[in-house]
Write an enzyme that holds these catalytic residues in place. Structure first.
Site, PDB file in Angstrom:
ATOM      1  N   SER A 156       0.826  -1.213   0.000  1.00 55.45           N
ATOM      2  CA  SER A 156       0.000   0.000   0.000  1.00 55.45           C
ATOM      3  C   SER A 156       0.857   1.257   0.000  1.00 55.45           C
ATOM      4  CB  SER A 156      -0.892  -0.011   1.238  1.00 55.45           C
ATOM      5  OG  SER A 156      -0.097  -0.160   2.401  1.00 55.45           O
ATOM      6  N   LYS A 157       2.107   1.123   0.432  1.00 49.52           N
ATOM      7  CA  LYS A 157       2.965   2.308   0.569  1.00 49.52           C
ATOM      8  C   LYS A 157       3.389   2.895  -0.766  1.00 49.52           C
ATOM      9  CE  LYS A 157       3.003   2.709   5.003  1.00 49.52           C
ATOM     10  NZ  LYS A 157       2.561   3.913   5.673  1.00 49.52           N
TER      11      LYS A 157
END
Ligand code: PMP
Length: 347
Positions: free
Chosen positions: A63-64
């Site tokens: 997700s980063k």
């Protein structure tokens, strides 16, 4: 019979065609729009559906990537990050990988300050993207010069033009999830989501996507934070967190600016044994090879689904995949040394 007739009667392909056949001009176009899978085995018999959003499908594997892309684009647009200037971040891994990837594509050298506990796999990925790696003491107090954020601040001060992306204070972090993760979830569930679960590191995911889902549902969606044992987010100060990338504990404990806990309806703490048992069950029963913080979020989602009204739709974020933890979460020796059971792993 012609080839066309065969095509008409052939079974459906096992792999769905890609949504678009377009040739992409940048890897950044692969960030976001991650798929959602429904748990079929682990959620069998529960009153609610349990969905998992697979952030491992981002190009850097977590997700980063969304956060890194939004932080860099925002800093470039506002003049904080000059062309060719160095990006410095303290990261347990995934934000570092996201920044290293985005740095490659935007022409910025990247320095990542990381902990000794980072998995070998994540360290190798960072090196492959060309990031410079600096180890710091993850347990050092904020006032200690060995503290990761202190080390990152020092490197930034010593590097001309360097920019600290500061994921724990940068609103482009929750902003990325408000602009992309939240709307994707609403669209993918056709507005049927009733409970949103995300594990808490910087709080960017739970706050950003959570705020969008509250806004769009007029407050109806319940937002639930998943917290590992030992983390102060759940009121426990014992430390010794065994789930990568989430929670905070003394003496380093702090409430990140990026974590808006006022919109979180509930914070659930899960013991380590349950987290790792869930990670192993996801792989064995659902063929979903996910990281420990995904096991944490799914454990909370299952607990939520057990108590939910019939027809509820619980969605958990799976922040990253299991490949980066083969030497930890899926390694019987590591599990034994950590005091955890590996009995669910097939030998
Ligand atoms: N899981 C993993 C593996 C992470 O690296 C992170 C981010 N540190 C999270 C979960 C939590 O995400 P957030 O920072 O948005 O709270």
């Amino acid at each position: 019979m012609t080839n066309l007739d065969v095509g008409a009667t052939a079974p459906m392909p096992l792999v769905a065609p890609p949504a678009s056949d377009a040739i992409l001009d940048s890897v950044t176009a692969l960030v976001g729009n991650t798929p959602v899978v429904e748990l079929q085995s682990l959620a069998r018999g529960l009153p609610a559906r349990v969905l998992v959003k697979l952030e491992s499908r981002n190009p850097g594997g977590s997700s980063k990537d969304r956060v890194a892309l939004n932080m860099v684009r925002t800093a470039e647009a506002t003049g904080l990050l000059a062309p060719g200037a160095t990006i410095v971040e303290a990261s347990s891994g995934n934000t570092g990988i996201g920044l290293a990837l985005v740095g490659r594509l935007t022409g910025h050298p990247v320095v990542i300050v990381h902990s000794a506990e980072i998995s070998d796999e994540k360290r190798a990925v960072l090196a492959a993207y060309g990031a410079r790696l600096v180890e710091a003491d993850w347990d050092a107090a904020p006032s200690d010069p060995a503290n990761p954020r202190a080390v990152a601040d020092r490197i930034a001060a010593e590097t001309p033009g360097a920019w600290r992306s500061s994921q724990f204070e940068n609103f482009a972090n929750p902003g990325a999830h408000y602009q992309t993760t939240g709307p994707e979830i609403w669209r993918q569930t056709a507005g049927a989501i009733t409970h949103f679960v995300a594990s808490i590191g910087t709080g960017g995911t739970v706050s950003g996507a959570g705020r969008f889902l509250k806004d769009v549902s007029a407050g109806a969606v319940r937002v639930i934070g998943a917290n590992p044992a030992g983390s102060t987010y759940g009121g426990d100060a014992s430390g010794g967190i065994l789930v990568d990338g989430v929670g905070t504990s003394w003496p380093r404990a702090f409430w990140p600016t990026t974590f808006d806990h006022t919109l979180v309806d509930d914070i659930r703490t899960v013991d380590d044994e349950t987290v790792y048992r869930t990670v192993h069950a996801l792989a064995a029963e659902e063929a979903l090879l996910l990281g420990p913080s995904s096991g944490l979020a799914v454990a909370v989602a299952l607990e939520t689904a057990r108590k939910a009204a019939p027809g509820s739709v619980v969605l958990a974020i799976a922040p990253d995949g299991g490949i980066n933890y083969l030497t930890k979460a899926f390694n019987p020796e590591w599990l034994r040394d950590a005091g955890l059971s590996s009995s669910a792993l097939a030998r």
